[in-house]
Design a protein around this motif. Structure first.
Motif, PDB file in Angstrom:
ATOM      1  N   PRO A   9      -4.693 -36.133 -10.539  1.00  0.00           N
ATOM      2  CA  PRO A   9      -4.121 -37.178 -11.234  1.00  0.00           C
ATOM      3  C   PRO A   9      -3.889 -37.108 -12.811  1.00  0.00           C
ATOM      4  CG  PRO A   9      -6.427 -37.593 -10.433  1.00  0.00           C
ATOM      5  CD  PRO A   9      -6.122 -36.345  -9.995  1.00  0.00           C
ATOM      6  N   ARG A  12      -0.750 -35.436 -13.531  1.00  0.00           N
ATOM      7  CA  ARG A  12       0.425 -36.150 -13.092  1.00  0.00           C
ATOM      8  C   ARG A  12       0.865 -37.385 -13.790  1.00  0.00           C
ATOM      9  NH1 ARG A  12       0.568 -40.120 -10.150  1.00  0.00           N
ATOM     10  NH2 ARG A  12      -1.763 -39.814  -9.715  1.00  0.00           N
ATOM     11  N   THR A  13       1.764 -36.980 -14.621  1.00  0.00           N
ATOM     12  CA  THR A  13       2.056 -37.882 -15.582  1.00  0.00           C
ATOM     13  C   THR A  13       3.511 -38.713 -15.124  1.00  0.00           C
ATOM     14  OG1 THR A  13       3.191 -36.385 -16.992  1.00  0.00           O
ATOM     15  CG2 THR A  13       1.048 -37.420 -17.764  1.00  0.00           C
ATOM     16  N   SER A  14       4.525 -37.827 -14.939  1.00  0.00           N
ATOM     17  CA  SER A  14       5.628 -38.811 -14.506  1.00  0.00           C
ATOM     18  C   SER A  14       6.104 -38.311 -12.940  1.00  0.00           C
ATOM     19  CB  SER A  14       6.758 -38.215 -15.340  1.00  0.00           C
ATOM     20  OG  SER A  14       6.900 -36.895 -15.170  1.00  0.00           O
ATOM     21  N   ARG A  17       4.129 -41.538  -7.622  1.00  0.00           N
ATOM     22  CA  ARG A  17       2.743 -42.227  -7.498  1.00  0.00           C
ATOM     23  C   ARG A  17       2.210 -41.967  -6.111  1.00  0.00           C
ATOM     24  NH1 ARG A  17       4.086 -46.025 -11.310  1.00  0.00           N
ATOM     25  NH2 ARG A  17       3.534 -48.169 -10.694  1.00  0.00           N
ATOM     26  N   SER A  65      -2.963 -47.014  -7.080  1.00  0.00           N
ATOM     27  CA  SER A  65      -2.670 -48.638  -7.033  1.00  0.00           C
ATOM     28  C   SER A  65      -1.620 -49.076  -6.151  1.00  0.00           C
ATOM     29  CB  SER A  65      -2.529 -49.277  -8.475  1.00  0.00           C
ATOM     30  OG  SER A  65      -1.243 -48.668  -8.952  1.00  0.00           O
ATOM     31  N   VAL A  66      -1.850 -50.265  -5.436  1.00  0.00           N
ATOM     32  CA  VAL A  66      -0.765 -50.763  -4.461  1.00  0.00           C
ATOM     33  C   VAL A  66       0.655 -50.805  -5.152  1.00  0.00           C
ATOM     34  CG1 VAL A  66      -0.802 -52.120  -2.411  1.00  0.00           C
ATOM     35  CG2 VAL A  66      -2.197 -52.732  -4.471  1.00  0.00           C
ATOM     36  N   ASN A  67       1.533 -50.699  -4.291  1.00  0.00           N
ATOM     37  CA  ASN A  67       3.071 -50.861  -4.648  1.00  0.00           C
ATOM     38  C   ASN A  67       3.265 -52.587  -4.123  1.00  0.00           C
ATOM     39  OD1 ASN A  67       5.730 -51.464  -4.894  1.00  0.00           O
ATOM     40  ND2 ASN A  67       6.198 -49.145  -4.613  1.00  0.00           N
ATOM     41  N   LEU A  68       3.124 -53.287  -5.129  1.00  0.00           N
ATOM     42  CA  LEU A  68       3.173 -54.740  -4.612  1.00  0.00           C
ATOM     43  C   LEU A  68       4.556 -55.179  -4.367  1.00  0.00           C
ATOM     44  CD1 LEU A  68       0.709 -56.611  -7.027  1.00  0.00           C
ATOM     45  CD2 LEU A  68       0.558 -56.409  -4.596  1.00  0.00           C
ATOM     46  N   GLN A  69       5.427 -54.325  -4.743  1.00  0.00           N
ATOM     47  CA  GLN A  69       6.968 -54.461  -4.038  1.00  0.00           C
ATOM     48  C   GLN A  69       6.900 -54.152  -2.660  1.00  0.00           C
ATOM     49  OE1 GLN A  69       7.738 -53.881  -7.893  1.00  0.00           O
ATOM     50  NE2 GLN A  69       8.790 -55.844  -7.508  1.00  0.00           N
ATOM     51  N   ALA A  70       6.328 -53.181  -2.372  1.00  0.00           N
ATOM     52  CA  ALA A  70       6.421 -52.897  -0.821  1.00  0.00           C
ATOM     53  C   ALA A  70       5.594 -53.935  -0.087  1.00  0.00           C
ATOM     54  CB  ALA A  70       5.905 -51.382  -0.501  1.00  0.00           C
ATOM     55  N   VAL A  72       4.728 -56.956  -0.804  1.00  0.00           N
ATOM     56  CA  VAL A  72       5.351 -58.361  -0.820  1.00  0.00           C
ATOM     57  C   VAL A  72       6.420 -58.441   0.276  1.00  0.00           C
ATOM     58  CG1 VAL A  72       6.696 -59.918  -2.293  1.00  0.00           C
ATOM     59  CG2 VAL A  72       4.361 -58.889  -3.151  1.00  0.00           C
ATOM     60  N   LEU A  73       7.025 -57.398  -0.092  1.00  0.00           N
ATOM     61  CA  LEU A  73       8.323 -57.257   1.052  1.00  0.00           C
ATOM     62  C   LEU A  73       7.787 -57.192   2.451  1.00  0.00           C
ATOM     63  CD1 LEU A  73      11.059 -56.796   1.654  1.00  0.00           C
ATOM     64  CD2 LEU A  73      10.760 -54.281   1.570  1.00  0.00           C
ATOM     65  N   TYR A 133      12.467 -62.650  -7.342  1.00  0.00           N
ATOM     66  CA  TYR A 133      11.193 -61.960  -7.197  1.00  0.00           C
ATOM     67  C   TYR A 133      10.193 -62.602  -6.220  1.00  0.00           C
ATOM     68  CZ  TYR A 133      11.951 -58.463 -10.738  1.00  0.00           C
ATOM     69  OH  TYR A 133      12.426 -57.418 -11.671  1.00  0.00           O
TER      70      TYR A 133
ATOM     71  N   GLN B  69      12.298 -57.768  -4.805  1.00  0.00           N
ATOM     72  CA  GLN B  69      11.049 -56.842  -3.916  1.00  0.00           C
ATOM     73  C   GLN B  69      11.858 -55.787  -3.386  1.00  0.00           C
ATOM     74  OE1 GLN B  69       9.412 -59.264  -5.569  1.00  0.00           O
ATOM     75  NE2 GLN B  69       7.357 -58.418  -5.573  1.00  0.00           N
ATOM     76  N   GLN B 134       5.090 -52.240 -10.486  1.00  0.00           N
ATOM     77  CA  GLN B 134       6.061 -51.176 -10.798  1.00  0.00           C
ATOM     78  C   GLN B 134       6.627 -51.555 -12.303  1.00  0.00           C
ATOM     79  OE1 GLN B 134       4.535 -50.047  -7.811  1.00  0.00           O
ATOM     80  NE2 GLN B 134       6.104 -48.732  -8.090  1.00  0.00           N
TER      81      GLN B 134
END
Lengths: 336, 336
Positions: A9, A12-14, A17, A65-70, A72-73, A133, B69, B134
DNA sequence: CATGTGTGCTCAATCGATATAGCATGATTG
DNA sequence: CAATCATGCTATATCGATTGAGCACACATG
């Protein structure tokens, strides 16, 4: 720990994730198991404590850390609560923002506040963006056109609440502007001979109208006739107040009733410049700690932000009638 | 317009939100076409103007709004820029918040500000949450533990910038606290005999340390010996300042150098209460319009928020060395 | 008439997380 | 010993938008 040296980790900068799939591969298990462990439903999903611990460990190690976008979708639940705010430049709105965030977080909601500088189009665009959002609630504070926002939110299935300025299309929480204003004007008329001069605000906005009503009521009680020229609803901005006072001419009244702290800035600046020795007394709506210490400010009306936000969150739980309007008493802070 | 009477947007309050699939069905076309039209890539994707218009019309009619999202998840680009803010209760932070939002929006970014009340854990949790959403950039304003946030962001591949308080793990934009402080102390020492009393702030925080250094430098220039008791770094809160002054004892100094407007609230309150006739002069860091009008406040140091945010957004474009620290000059505002 | 070029679309995979349904085991019961 | 049950997982569809690949057709060109 990790076999593959490229996946450390720290380096792994860029790079991509870490996802639950990465963790699943590392733990030799499935993505479902990882997901269940990380979102806390693993007991219910009968994942062994042994595997849970392993996954938790890996997640921490990989800085997952979770992808909240995914999330929430998929869940169709965002826990986002939005607030639209006119300005951040006074204590009243600052306190609203702060208390709002505290309460939202206490309920596990993610607060998103945005400042729209009393621009109706920006207000609407901000509301639209929050809806995009997937915000679940929107609090429109001091909105210029609250019904436009409320109608839009309702069509999108998003609960909205008006704060500070009321609307007809969503429940509203406002101060008792009439009572607060009347009490302040009474106090000033007890000290000095009227009529007072009312300055600041927009004549079209509900709060200003109510405060003018209270101002008139206090004068009427004492049988003081109030000329039209005693009301200068010149807008909130400090410069507008300075210009309005300059344009007004004539002698200064015994007392100035100032409709907001922002207006007060202009009023005091003008007084200090053009009439430094005046004995005119000032009372103002909204409270500011330094304004309250100015020698000519005799009283300020503080809006009860805590109670207002209590009501806002009660309404969020209750989903009440759009026509509901809750009036919260104000607090009169007079010079000791 | 619509064949199915159940799908009228007006009646659909809590029903499912309109998606591109719904619009595709209504328009007799594919979801890809709808997507292309709605996100503006339709020319490139060779959709006819006729179909585009039809879809746009339908979208407006149905009150469609994108699910960001889903969009963000697919595009892997959020356009979210986060800011962590200690408090909303003074003009300095208020101005930062407002200018930040204006600039972010001008660049097509979605600004998300959150207030963490100088709580290091809350700061970190807020940063973590923004990373989960994100966010592409995080600006940590006045963070208590900026490096913890910066390290976390770097591991997640998120650019972070420190504002107001510097850190070692991300580029920082700060005021020239040393210069501002020295200039203010000079001005006060030109008017009154030193030594002055420095009050407010945390001795461990970089800004307070720099301001104390400037304060000392101004005294040293004049050959004034500064006792340890002349520095009261008692924290920022107003009550802490009042308690520190009460505990201090001894005669008041000729001048008080107050480290923030929040501290100033406590200082002035205490002075008015316990020494209403004192002739002690006050100079303070940060500017507040009403504080500047108090009779005993002779000067305030305004931080140049506009220039600071110019630098922040320059750094956002440049992705510079984490060790970079930009110092922005302050503005000395003396009583005329 | 084969080939090329441009137009106007559609198909299907994908982003990462979640949740339903279900599949192996091993233990328990009648 | 078959049937039932509990345990501990996995497979897969799904949320809504995006996008690379590709298909069908029209028209032009040599």
């Amino acid at each position: 720990m990790t076999e593959d040296p490229m996946s450390e980790p720290a380096s792994r900068t860029s790079a991509r994730r870490t996802t639950i799939y990465d963790l699943a591969a590392l733990a030799g298990t499935s993505a479902s198991a990882v997901s269940a462990v990380l979102n806390g439903t693993w007991k219910k999903r009968r994942i062994s404590a042994r595997l849970a611990e392993k996954i938790l460990h890996l997640a921490a190690e990989q800085g997952y850390s979770v992808n909240l976008q995914a999330s929430v979708l998929r869940r169709e639940k965002s826990n986002i609560i939005g607030m639209i705010m006119p300005k951040y430049d006074n204590r009243y709105f600052g306190a609203i923002a702060e208390e709002f965030e505290i309460r939202a977080r206490a309920r596990g909601l993610f607060p998103v506040i945005t400042c729209t500088r009393r621009d109706p189009d920006l207000e609407f665009e901000a509301a639209r963006e929050m809806v995009s959002y997937q915000a679940e609630h929107i609090v429109a504070t001091g909105a210029t056109d609250p019904d436009r926002i409320a109608d839009f939110c309702r069509a999108a299935g998003v609960a909205s609440i008006n704060l500070d300025l009321p609307g007809a299309a969503a429940p509203s929480v406002v101060s008792d502007n009439f009572g607060g204003s009347r009490d302040l004007a009474r106090l000033m008329l007890n000290r000095r001979r009227g009529p007072l001069l009312f300055i600041g605000g927009r004549p079209t906005d509900h709060n200003t109208a109510e405060r003018i009503r209270g101002f008139r009521a206090a004068h009427a009680e004492r049988g003081i006739d109030l000329p039209e020229s005693a009301i200068l609803a010149c807008g909130y901005a400090a410069e507008k107040a300075e210009r309005a006072l300059a344009a007004r001419g004539g002698p200064l009244p015994a007392g100035l009733f100032v409709n907001s702290t922002i207006t007060l800035e202009g009023v005091v600046r003008w007084l200090r410049r053009t009439a430094p020795d005046s004995t005119t007394e000032i009372g103002a709506f909204d409270w500011d700690p330094f304004a309250a210490l100015l020698s000519d400010v005799v009283a300020m009306v503080e809006q009860d932000v805590t109670r207002m936000l209590d009501e806002v969150f009660r309404l969020i739980d209750a989903a009440p009638d759009p026509a509901l309007r809750i009036e919260v008493p104000t607090i009169l802070r007079a010079r000791p």
